[in-house]
Design a protein around this motif. Sequence first.
Motif, PDB file in Angstrom:
ATOM      1  N   LYS A  26       0.832  -1.209   0.000  1.00 22.21           N
ATOM      2  CA  LYS A  26       0.000   0.000   0.000  1.00 22.21           C
ATOM      3  C   LYS A  26       0.867   1.261   0.000  1.00 22.21           C
ATOM      4  O   LYS A  26       0.591   2.213  -0.733  1.00 22.21           O
ATOM      5  N   GLU A  29       2.202   1.563  -3.448  1.00 22.06           N
ATOM      6  CA  GLU A  29       1.135   1.994  -4.362  1.00 22.06           C
ATOM      7  C   GLU A  29       0.861   3.490  -4.226  1.00 22.06           C
ATOM      8  O   GLU A  29       0.612   4.179  -5.216  1.00 22.06           O
ATOM      9  N   ASP A  30       0.915   3.996  -3.005  1.00 20.91           N
ATOM     10  CA  ASP A  30       0.666   5.420  -2.743  1.00 20.91           C
ATOM     11  C   ASP A  30       1.914   6.283  -2.949  1.00 20.91           C
ATOM     12  O   ASP A  30       1.901   7.471  -2.634  1.00 20.91           O
ATOM     13  N   TYR A  56      -1.307  -9.097  -3.938  1.00 21.05           N
ATOM     14  CA  TYR A  56      -1.882  -8.185  -2.958  1.00 21.05           C
ATOM     15  C   TYR A  56      -2.677  -7.052  -3.618  1.00 21.05           C
ATOM     16  O   TYR A  56      -2.988  -6.048  -2.992  1.00 21.05           O
ATOM     17  N   VAL A  58      -1.904  -4.973  -6.113  1.00 25.38           N
ATOM     18  CA  VAL A  58      -1.201  -3.737  -6.476  1.00 25.38           C
ATOM     19  C   VAL A  58      -0.503  -3.948  -7.811  1.00 25.38           C
ATOM     20  O   VAL A  58       0.184  -4.941  -8.014  1.00 25.38           O
TER      21      VAL A  58
END
Length: 75
Positions: A26, A29-30, A56, A58
């Motif tokens: 995460k 991804e961000d 996951y 992504v």
Amino acid sequence: MRTIQLNIPDSIDLKDYDFSMIIAAKLYEDAKLSAGQAAEIVGLSKRAFIEMLGKYGVSVFSTSISDLHSDIANA
């Protein structure tokens, strides 16, 4: 590197590795972490981390058009 502690209910049936991978994926991804930094959190090589991202949810590929143009220009 900073260490944090999370209290996870026993009813959530995930291994510690999965929690680490979810958080690292995460943050990657961000765009808060690079692939190398995220891989280090999980204890994987950069290549292995990238290969696991799909599991996951992504994508390795950016959804931003400007990022895609930059990736192509730098390839």
